[in-house]
Design a protein around this motif. Structure first.
Motif, mmCIF file in Angstrom:
data_model
loop_
_atom_site.group_PDB
_atom_site.id
_atom_site.type_symbol
_atom_site.label_atom_id
_atom_site.label_comp_id
_atom_site.label_asym_id
_atom_site.label_seq_id
_atom_site.Cartn_x
_atom_site.Cartn_y
_atom_site.Cartn_z
ATOM 1 N N GLN A 1 -41.459 20.437 14.855
ATOM 2 C CA GLN A 1 -42.343 19.271 14.755
ATOM 3 C C GLN A 1 -41.590 17.980 15.088
ATOM 4 O O GLN A 1 -41.727 16.962 14.396
ATOM 5 N N PHE A 2 -40.792 18.049 16.153
ATOM 6 C CA PHE A 2 -40.072 16.858 16.599
ATOM 7 C C PHE A 2 -41.054 15.822 17.121
ATOM 8 O O PHE A 2 -42.202 16.123 17.438
ATOM 9 N N ARG A 3 -40.565 14.587 17.224
ATOM 10 C CA ARG A 3 -41.408 13.529 17.759
ATOM 11 C C ARG A 3 -41.745 13.883 19.210
ATOM 12 O O ARG A 3 -40.881 14.210 20.006
ATOM 13 N N GLY A 4 -42.995 13.844 19.564
ATOM 14 C CA GLY A 4 -43.447 14.217 20.904
ATOM 15 C C GLY A 4 -43.580 15.725 21.072
ATOM 16 O O GLY A 4 -43.480 16.239 22.181
ATOM 17 N N TRP A 5 -43.827 16.436 19.986
ATOM 18 C CA TRP A 5 -43.912 17.891 20.037
ATOM 19 C C TRP A 5 -45.069 18.368 20.913
ATOM 20 O O TRP A 5 -45.079 19.512 21.353
ATOM 21 N N GLU A 6 -46.005 17.493 21.215
ATOM 22 C CA GLU A 6 -47.115 17.866 22.083
ATOM 23 C C GLU A 6 -46.622 18.238 23.487
ATOM 24 O O GLU A 6 -47.189 19.105 24.158
ATOM 25 N N PHE A 7 -45.554 17.561 23.921
ATOM 26 C CA PHE A 7 -44.978 17.900 25.226
ATOM 27 C C PHE A 7 -44.349 19.291 25.198
ATOM 28 O O PHE A 7 -44.312 19.985 26.203
ATOM 29 N N ALA A 8 -43.849 19.663 24.036
ATOM 30 C CA ALA A 8 -43.272 21.005 23.901
ATOM 31 C C ALA A 8 -44.365 22.064 23.842
ATOM 32 O O ALA A 8 -44.151 23.209 24.268
ATOM 33 N N MET B 1 -38.986 15.285 26.171
ATOM 34 C CA MET B 1 -38.515 15.793 24.887
ATOM 35 C C MET B 1 -37.201 16.520 25.078
ATOM 36 O O MET B 1 -37.018 17.272 26.031
ATOM 37 N N LEU B 2 -36.273 16.313 24.184
ATOM 38 C CA LEU B 2 -34.935 16.867 24.311
ATOM 39 C C LEU B 2 -34.923 18.397 24.327
ATOM 40 O O LEU B 2 -34.164 19.010 25.065
ATOM 41 N N ALA B 3 -35.800 19.017 23.564
ATOM 42 C CA ALA B 3 -35.815 20.478 23.477
ATOM 43 C C ALA B 3 -36.231 21.131 24.799
ATOM 44 O O ALA B 3 -35.876 22.268 25.067
ATOM 45 N N THR B 4 -36.965 20.424 25.632
ATOM 46 C CA THR B 4 -37.448 20.998 26.886
ATOM 47 C C THR B 4 -36.794 20.397 28.126
ATOM 48 O O THR B 4 -37.167 20.754 29.240
ATOM 49 N N VAL B 5 -35.810 19.526 27.945
ATOM 50 C CA VAL B 5 -35.174 18.883 29.099
ATOM 51 C C VAL B 5 -34.437 19.896 29.976
ATOM 52 O O VAL B 5 -34.518 19.839 31.203
ATOM 53 N N LEU B 6 -33.732 20.836 29.365
ATOM 54 C CA LEU B 6 -32.995 21.814 30.152
ATOM 55 C C LEU B 6 -33.946 22.660 31.006
ATOM 56 O O LEU B 6 -33.689 22.893 32.193
ATOM 57 N N GLY B 7 -35.049 23.089 30.440
ATOM 58 C CA GLY B 7 -36.051 23.827 31.215
ATOM 59 C C GLY B 7 -36.644 22.982 32.323
ATOM 60 O O GLY B 7 -36.914 23.471 33.421
ATOM 61 N N CYS B 8 -36.826 21.697 32.042
ATOM 62 C CA CYS B 8 -37.342 20.760 33.046
ATOM 63 C C CYS B 8 -36.379 20.631 34.221
ATOM 64 O O CYS B 8 -36.787 20.676 35.379
ATOM 65 N N VAL B 9 -35.099 20.513 33.935
ATOM 66 C CA VAL B 9 -34.089 20.396 34.998
ATOM 67 C C VAL B 9 -34.040 21.681 35.824
ATOM 68 O O VAL B 9 -33.988 21.636 37.062
#
Length: 161
Positions: free
Chosen positions: A32-39, A79-87
């Motif tokens: 439930q990080f801030r911006g979890w909707e992007f995740a 969102m930091l949790a999905t940045v690696l997948g984005c790259v």
């Protein structure tokens, strides 16, 4: 040397980035990080697969795939949790672009009907004598095979004489 198939590498990169994006999406939603909707969008990847299949020939074009992967990777950058997948997805987009520039195109792999050749005569009739076998012209003829032959041996000794 052989020609490099860039699309193959793009497919592998996109598959790996999908797993990385899914993992990041699960972490983002569960935490439930801030911006979890992007995740949350990263977890629903089945929707993207349905969309790619629905557009058929349009999404088979590698220019279109490069653009779609670039567009899909944008929300993951927030969102930091999905940045690696984005790259990773962005890299797959660039590789698809290289494949499109090199003139590659997608061809579906369809099952082929196997055409069976009729079995050769030698396969239907297995050999009768053990190996090593002499060539066919050097083999002795069996008496059973000689019945009705046009040649009689005049020197053969019979019991009547």
């Amino acid at each position: 040397m052989g020609k490099i198939e860039w699309a193959m590498w793009a497919n592998e990169q996109a598959l790996a980035s999908g797993f990385i994006l899914l993992t990041g999406g699960i972490v983002g939603v569960a935490g439930q990080f801030r911006g979890w909707e992007f995740a949350a969008y990263a977890v629903g990847q089945y929707c993207f697969t349905v969309c790619v299949k629905a557009f058929g020939p349009l999404t088979r074009n590698y220019y279109v795939r490069a653009f779609l992967h670039a567009a899909v990777c944008v929300p993951g950058g927030f969102m930091l949790a999905t940045v690696l997948g984005c790259v990773c997805l962005g890299i797959a987009s660039l590789i698809y672009l290289v494949a499109a520039i090199r003139g590659e195109h997608w061809e579906p792999i369809l099952p082929r009907k196997e055409v069976r050749k009729p079995a050769a005569e030698s396969i239907k009739n297995p050999p009768q004598n053990p190996p090593p076998r002499p060539p066919p012209e050097m083999r002795r003829k069996r008496v059973e095979d000689m019945e009705g032959a046009a040649y009689d041996n005049p020197i053969s000794v019979t019991a009547d004489e």
